[in-house]
Structures are given as C-alpha cells and as structure tokens.
Design an enzyme around this catalytic site. Structure first.
Site, mmCIF file in Angstrom:
data_model
loop_
_atom_site.group_PDB
_atom_site.id
_atom_site.type_symbol
_atom_site.label_atom_id
_atom_site.label_comp_id
_atom_site.label_asym_id
_atom_site.label_seq_id
_atom_site.Cartn_x
_atom_site.Cartn_y
_atom_site.Cartn_z
ATOM 1 N N ASN A 120 -5.731 9.286 43.881
ATOM 2 C CA ASN A 120 -6.883 9.504 43.010
ATOM 3 C C ASN A 120 -8.072 9.985 43.852
ATOM 4 O O ASN A 120 -8.535 9.259 44.727
ATOM 5 C CB ASN A 120 -7.216 8.194 42.297
ATOM 6 N N CYS A 128 -8.630 3.539 39.121
ATOM 7 C CA CYS A 128 -7.289 3.186 39.591
ATOM 8 C C CYS A 128 -7.229 1.745 40.089
ATOM 9 O O CYS A 128 -6.151 1.158 40.146
ATOM 10 C CB CYS A 128 -6.827 4.164 40.668
ATOM 11 N N GLU A 155 -16.161 -6.469 37.908
ATOM 12 C CA GLU A 155 -15.983 -6.104 36.502
ATOM 13 C C GLU A 155 -15.587 -7.288 35.627
ATOM 14 O O GLU A 155 -15.478 -7.148 34.410
ATOM 15 C CB GLU A 155 -14.946 -4.981 36.385
#
Length: 167
Positions: A120, A128, A155
């Site tokens: 990526n 990812c 997160e």
C-alpha cells in the site's frame, strides 16, 4: 511536477508525495526497506500536500476519522482493487485478510491480498492497518507492527489494556 514533504507524526516521519492534483505516496521514512528510496523535500509547496498535512493533524488529534483527499496510487489493477476496498473498513473496526479477500470477490486470493496490502503506497489514508489475522493477531504491516498496534489503539479498535500477539 512532483512534490515531496516530510511530516513529523507521533509514529515518526512520514514522506508525503503528490502531483499538482493528487496524492501518490505516504510512507513511513524509517520503515522503508530501501533507504535510497527516501527523498529530499522539494522547495515548492503543493496544495494537495498542505491539505494532507491538515487532515493528518486532525486525525492524530482524534478529530478526523475519514480522509478526503484526491488519491492516485500506482499499482496493478489487482492492487488498486485491494487498496480501494480498504476504504470500506470503518474507523475503529478491523477485518481479517480472509474477509478482505471476500470483499474483492476472490476468497482464494488471500495471499495476494496480503501482498497487495503490504505494498500500500498510501499508509494510514488507505487503512491497511485495519486488516488483521483471522485469529486477531497483528500481522503483515509494512510500517512495523508497533505502528499498526498504535494506530488501532488510536482508532479505538483495540482496548488499551488488551495485549495482542504481534506475530
């Protein structure tokens, strides 16, 4: 024209590369396999990079969950399919490589999905880091596993006290 800027994130320096109109790369400088790949900043400024930095500032402060940037990753059609599919993983959630293979419609391509995920070129922006092993282990992150764990904790998809297998 290609523009290059370095951004000091909580995870180390990010190398941000853009054209006049699109973001093409965001890479962890210290995690790059080829040190010769590390590029010097360009003296010119790019509105695309300025916006990327503004969004990174908000993301790391916990004020932004979804990036909204013009992206132009270079790769094969298969890689682009996998990278585009990463956008469907919500902030604060994780999926397995098998689930990602199913999203692209080819369960048997799990290894190829893993390779594409590892290549990526737009780390964090194409999330990812939200792809984990079927057994919930943190595997396969080009930016080093400690960064993957940090991002997932940031997160909220990993409880602060939870210890995960990093292999």
């Amino acid at each position: 024209m290609t523009y290059i800027k370095h951004y000091d994130s909580p995870l180390g320096a990010l190398e941000i590369i853009a054209t006049d109109t699109h973001l093409t790369h965001v890479l962890f400088r210290e995690a790059q396999k080829k040190p010769s790949r590390q590029l010097q900043e360009t003296p010119e400024n790019s509105p695309v990079i300025d916006e990327c930095i503004r969004q990174f500032d908000a993301y790391f402060k916990g004020e932004l969950k979804d990036f909204d940037l013009p992206l132009l990753p270079e790769g094969t059609e298969f890689q682009k399919l996998v990278w585009e599919s990463l956008k469907s993983i919500p902030y604060g959630k994780t999926i397995s490589y098998l689930q990602l293979s199913r999203i692209i419609g080819n369960e048997k391509a799990i290894r190829a999905v893993g390779v594409a995920n590892g290549n990526n070129p737009l780390t964090i922006i194409l999330p990812c880091h939200r792809v984990i092993g079927s057994d919930k282990s943190l595997v396969g992150y080009g930016g080093d596993l400690w960064r993957k764990e940090w991002l997932l904790r940031h997160e909220g998809s990993l409880p602060k006290e939870e210890q995960l297998s990093l292999f």
